[in-house]
Design a protein around this motif. Structure first.
Motif, PDB file in Angstrom:
ATOM      1  N   THR A  47       1.487 -14.301  77.709  1.00 34.85           N
ATOM      2  CA  THR A  47       2.462 -13.483  76.983  1.00 34.85           C
ATOM      3  C   THR A  47       3.651 -14.330  76.541  1.00 34.85           C
ATOM      4  OG1 THR A  47       1.851 -11.471  78.189  1.00 34.85           O
ATOM      5  CG2 THR A  47       4.015 -11.499  77.142  1.00 34.85           C
ATOM      6  N   GLY A  48       3.933 -14.309  75.247  1.00 31.38           N
ATOM      7  CA  GLY A  48       5.105 -15.001  74.742  1.00 31.38           C
ATOM      8  C   GLY A  48       6.372 -14.241  75.078  1.00 31.38           C
ATOM      9  N   LEU A  49       7.406 -14.956  75.522  1.00 34.33           N
ATOM     10  CA  LEU A  49       8.700 -14.355  75.820  1.00 34.33           C
ATOM     11  C   LEU A  49       9.635 -14.650  74.650  1.00 34.33           C
ATOM     12  CD1 LEU A  49       9.025 -15.326  79.593  1.00 34.33           C
ATOM     13  CD2 LEU A  49       8.081 -13.234  78.597  1.00 34.33           C
ATOM     14  N   CYS A  50      10.093 -13.604  73.981  1.00 35.00           N
ATOM     15  CA  CYS A  50      10.792 -13.727  72.704  1.00 35.00           C
ATOM     16  C   CYS A  50      12.215 -13.167  72.805  1.00 35.00           C
ATOM     17  CB  CYS A  50      10.022 -12.975  71.616  1.00 35.00           C
ATOM     18  SG  CYS A  50       8.272 -13.415  71.501  1.00 35.00           S
ATOM     19  N   PRO A  51      13.203 -13.995  73.103  1.00 30.53           N
ATOM     20  CA  PRO A  51      14.588 -13.527  73.111  1.00 30.53           C
ATOM     21  C   PRO A  51      14.994 -13.028  71.727  1.00 30.53           C
ATOM     22  CG  PRO A  51      14.408 -15.647  74.217  1.00 30.53           C
ATOM     23  CD  PRO A  51      13.101 -15.404  73.528  1.00 30.53           C
ATOM     24  N   VAL A  52      15.696 -11.910  71.694  1.00 30.70           N
ATOM     25  CA  VAL A  52      16.145 -11.310  70.439  1.00 30.70           C
ATOM     26  C   VAL A  52      17.632 -11.611  70.263  1.00 30.70           C
ATOM     27  CG1 VAL A  52      16.419  -9.155  69.149  1.00 30.70           C
ATOM     28  CG2 VAL A  52      14.412  -9.493  70.619  1.00 30.70           C
ATOM     29  N   GLN A  53      17.986 -12.090  69.075  1.00 34.37           N
ATOM     30  CA  GLN A  53      19.392 -12.341  68.773  1.00 34.37           C
ATOM     31  C   GLN A  53      19.987 -11.131  68.059  1.00 34.37           C
ATOM     32  OE1 GLN A  53      21.980 -13.713  69.813  1.00 34.37           O
ATOM     33  NE2 GLN A  53      21.758 -15.826  69.067  1.00 34.37           N
ATOM     34  N   LEU A  54      21.022 -10.556  68.638  1.00 38.43           N
ATOM     35  CA  LEU A  54      21.664  -9.397  68.048  1.00 38.43           C
ATOM     36  C   LEU A  54      22.760  -9.833  67.084  1.00 38.43           C
ATOM     37  CD1 LEU A  54      21.995  -7.080  71.184  1.00 38.43           C
ATOM     38  CD2 LEU A  54      20.055  -7.382  69.630  1.00 38.43           C
ATOM     39  N   PRO A  55      23.079  -9.020  66.091  1.00 35.80           N
ATOM     40  CA  PRO A  55      24.134  -9.382  65.144  1.00 35.80           C
ATOM     41  C   PRO A  55      25.508  -9.428  65.807  1.00 35.80           C
ATOM     42  CG  PRO A  55      23.394  -7.124  64.772  1.00 35.80           C
ATOM     43  CD  PRO A  55      22.440  -7.734  65.752  1.00 35.80           C
ATOM     44  N   GLY A  56      26.369 -10.283  65.258  1.00 32.60           N
ATOM     45  CA  GLY A  56      27.741 -10.352  65.733  1.00 32.60           C
ATOM     46  C   GLY A  56      27.987 -11.332  66.855  1.00 32.60           C
ATOM     47  N   ARG A  57      27.029 -12.236  67.100  1.00 32.76           N
ATOM     48  CA  ARG A  57      27.192 -13.201  68.193  1.00 32.76           C
ATOM     49  C   ARG A  57      26.401 -14.475  67.901  1.00 32.76           C
ATOM     50  NH1 ARG A  57      26.201  -8.851  71.837  1.00 32.76           N
ATOM     51  NH2 ARG A  57      26.605  -7.787  69.879  1.00 32.76           N
ATOM     52  N   GLU A  58      26.841 -15.574  68.532  1.00 33.92           N
ATOM     53  CA  GLU A  58      26.181 -16.866  68.413  1.00 33.92           C
ATOM     54  C   GLU A  58      25.894 -17.227  66.952  1.00 33.92           C
ATOM     55  OE1 GLU A  58      22.991 -16.763  71.339  1.00 33.92           O
ATOM     56  OE2 GLU A  58      24.440 -16.933  72.986  1.00 33.92           O
ATOM     57  N   ASN A  59      24.642 -17.501  66.594  1.00 38.05           N
ATOM     58  CA  ASN A  59      24.359 -17.915  65.209  1.00 38.05           C
ATOM     59  C   ASN A  59      24.491 -16.761  64.205  1.00 38.05           C
ATOM     60  OD1 ASN A  59      21.895 -16.897  66.496  1.00 38.05           O
ATOM     61  ND2 ASN A  59      20.888 -17.354  64.550  1.00 38.05           N
ATOM     62  N   ARG A  60      24.740 -15.544  64.705  1.00 38.55           N
ATOM     63  CA  ARG A  60      24.946 -14.395  63.821  1.00 38.55           C
ATOM     64  C   ARG A  60      26.381 -13.859  63.950  1.00 38.55           C
ATOM     65  NH1 ARG A  60      20.049 -10.211  64.163  1.00 38.55           N
ATOM     66  NH2 ARG A  60      21.079  -9.558  62.234  1.00 38.55           N
ATOM     67  N   LEU A  61      27.277 -14.758  64.333  1.00 35.94           N
ATOM     68  CA  LEU A  61      28.653 -14.353  64.617  1.00 35.94           C
ATOM     69  C   LEU A  61      29.353 -13.753  63.404  1.00 35.94           C
ATOM     70  CD1 LEU A  61      30.819 -14.329  66.831  1.00 35.94           C
ATOM     71  CD2 LEU A  61      31.522 -16.600  66.057  1.00 35.94           C
ATOM     72  N   ARG A  62      29.011 -14.213  62.217  1.00 31.08           N
ATOM     73  CA  ARG A  62      29.689 -13.738  61.007  1.00 31.08           C
ATOM     74  C   ARG A  62      29.200 -12.359  60.552  1.00 31.08           C
ATOM     75  NH1 ARG A  62      32.713 -17.700  58.569  1.00 31.08           N
ATOM     76  NH2 ARG A  62      32.363 -19.836  59.301  1.00 31.08           N
ATOM     77  N   GLU A  63      28.142 -11.873  61.165  1.00 31.22           N
ATOM     78  CA  GLU A  63      27.615 -10.560  60.793  1.00 31.22           C
ATOM     79  C   GLU A  63      28.380  -9.461  61.537  1.00 31.22           C
ATOM     80  OE1 GLU A  63      23.326 -10.288  61.046  1.00 31.22           O
ATOM     81  OE2 GLU A  63      23.165 -12.466  60.804  1.00 31.22           O
ATOM     82  N   PRO A  64      28.481  -8.281  60.948  1.00 38.30           N
ATOM     83  CA  PRO A  64      29.188  -7.194  61.629  1.00 38.30           C
ATOM     84  C   PRO A  64      28.458  -6.741  62.881  1.00 38.30           C
ATOM     85  CG  PRO A  64      28.095  -6.388  59.649  1.00 38.30           C
ATOM     86  CD  PRO A  64      27.989  -7.885  59.613  1.00 38.30           C
ATOM     87  N   HIS A  65      29.205  -6.191  63.808  1.00 39.63           N
ATOM     88  CA  HIS A  65      28.619  -5.636  65.028  1.00 39.63           C
ATOM     89  C   HIS A  65      27.632  -4.540  64.671  1.00 39.63           C
ATOM     90  CE1 HIS A  65      28.487  -3.337  68.848  1.00 39.63           C
ATOM     91  NE2 HIS A  65      28.625  -4.545  69.380  1.00 39.63           N
ATOM     92  N   PHE A  66      26.640  -4.334  65.526  1.00 34.70           N
ATOM     93  CA  PHE A  66      25.576  -3.370  65.224  1.00 34.70           C
ATOM     94  C   PHE A  66      26.044  -1.924  65.251  1.00 34.70           C
ATOM     95  CE2 PHE A  66      25.064  -4.603  69.769  1.00 34.70           C
ATOM     96  CZ  PHE A  66      25.304  -3.378  70.376  1.00 34.70           C
ATOM     97  N   GLY A  67      27.165  -1.635  65.872  1.00 33.96           N
ATOM     98  CA  GLY A  67      27.676  -0.271  65.873  1.00 33.96           C
ATOM     99  C   GLY A  67      27.218   0.538  67.062  1.00 33.96           C
ATOM    100  N   THR A  68      26.099   1.224  66.922  1.00 29.62           N
ATOM    101  CA  THR A  68      25.571   2.074  67.990  1.00 29.62           C
ATOM    102  C   THR A  68      24.182   1.612  68.390  1.00 29.62           C
ATOM    103  OG1 THR A  68      24.496   3.641  66.476  1.00 29.62           O
ATOM    104  CG2 THR A  68      26.822   4.048  67.022  1.00 29.62           C
ATOM    105  N   TYR A  69      23.765   2.002  69.576  1.00 25.42           N
ATOM    106  CA  TYR A  69      22.408   1.678  70.015  1.00 25.42           C
ATOM    107  C   TYR A  69      21.368   2.293  69.085  1.00 25.42           C
ATOM    108  CZ  TYR A  69      24.105  -0.096  74.538  1.00 25.42           C
ATOM    109  OH  TYR A  69      24.715  -0.817  75.530  1.00 25.42           O
ATOM    110  N   GLU A  70      21.657   3.484  68.597  1.00 26.86           N
ATOM    111  CA  GLU A  70      20.707   4.157  67.699  1.00 26.86           C
ATOM    112  C   GLU A  70      20.515   3.352  66.410  1.00 26.86           C
ATOM    113  OE1 GLU A  70      22.523   7.412  70.279  1.00 26.86           O
ATOM    114  OE2 GLU A  70      23.227   5.602  69.254  1.00 26.86           O
ATOM    115  N   GLN A  71      21.628   2.879  65.821  1.00 22.08           N
ATOM    116  CA  GLN A  71      21.524   2.081  64.604  1.00 22.08           C
ATOM    117  C   GLN A  71      20.861   0.737  64.888  1.00 22.08           C
ATOM    118  OE1 GLN A  71      22.348   2.946  61.297  1.00 22.08           O
ATOM    119  NE2 GLN A  71      21.118   1.085  61.002  1.00 22.08           N
ATOM    120  N   LEU A  72      21.231   0.115  65.996  1.00 23.55           N
ATOM    121  CA  LEU A  72      20.634  -1.166  66.353  1.00 23.55           C
ATOM    122  C   LEU A  72      19.122  -1.034  66.516  1.00 23.55           C
ATOM    123  CD1 LEU A  72      20.776  -4.130  67.210  1.00 23.55           C
ATOM    124  CD2 LEU A  72      21.280  -3.340  69.540  1.00 23.55           C
TER     125      LEU A  72
END
Length: 245
Positions: A47-72
């Motif tokens: 099984t491949g282990l695939c970390p997910v990068q969320l918006p608004g942090r690290e290499n996606r720092l310039r992107e807006p925050h995801f807002g809500t869990y539902e939208q994310l």
């Protein structure tokens, strides 16, 4: 807000996708990015282990925050669906277990492929939250927590940015209050940690209301032991992805 499909898949999945028979998408908890899984191997068994990068942090720092869990969750499904082309699981620890659950809810509602298993670590069932010490902390306390958890020295500018991200994540956690359980057609492994003083394993029994196939396990360790990819956790991944029980 930017939808998941307009962001290249590599931004969501910083590790190259391996052609493994199955995959587990791993969601970072509040204030963190995909690098929190830096000590994890690329695979657990087949099984491949695939970390997910969320918006608004690290290499996606310039992107807006995801807002809500539902939208994310909607954005994650839209973006990662091409990578859900084989048996897959979702892993979340603490707050990100709720994100993993909400992703499964979106898949269920849209009639899309369901995860073979949800791996929910150190989190009470969604309808029993929110909970956790972060939810009542001031910005100064959150900042101090980041300093305590960091393995590297952070300068004030970086700390300001990360604290802002953590605050937005905490607010999203506080706002996530499902009215009632949703019975999902997927198995759930509810992972507690024997010396976890943040979320005691016995508080996780509520996950029984979300699946007819719930496996509860208590592994040796404290709240952050999972960061070291202990063998007992990797074994749960291997066993969980080959069994529907």
């Amino acid at each position: 807000m930017t939808s998941g499909s307009t962001v290249p898949l590599r931004r969501w999945l910083p590790r190259p996708l391996r052609e493994t028979p199955s995959r587990i998408f791993c969601l970072p908890y509040s204030g963190a990015g995909a690098s929190m899984f830096g000590r994890w191997p690329d695979v657990a068994g087949d099984t491949g282990l695939c970390p997910v990068q969320l918006p608004g942090r690290e290499n996606r720092l310039r992107e807006p925050h995801f807002g809500t869990y539902e939208q994310l969750a909607k954005d994650v499904v839209e973006a990662l669906l091409p990578a859900m082309d084989r048996p897959f699981g979702l892993f979340g620890h603490c707050s990100s277990a709720l994100i993993a659950f909400e992703i499964a809810v979106v898949l269920h509602r849209e009639g899309l492929p369901m995860p073979r298993r949800l791996f929910c670590s150190s989190q009470v069932a969604p309808h029993e939250g929110p909970g956790g010490s972060y939810l009542t902390m001031t910005d100064e306390q959150l900042r101090a927590e980041l300093v305590a958890l960091s393995t590297n020295e952070l300068d004030d500018t970086v700390l300001d940015v990360v604290t802002e991200v953590l605050r937005a994540d905490v607010e999203a956690n506080k706002a996530y209050k499902p009215a009632e359980p949703v019975l999902l057609d997927t198995a759930i492994t509810a992972i507690g940690w024997s010396a976890d003083h943040e979320v005691a394993p016995e508080r996780m029994s509520g996950w029984d209301q979300y699946s007819k196939r719930v496996h509860r396990v208590v592994l040796p360790g404290v709240h952050h032991t999972f960061l070291d990819a202990p063998a007992a956790l990797l074994t749960q991944f291997v066993d969980g992805m080959v069994s529907d029980d």
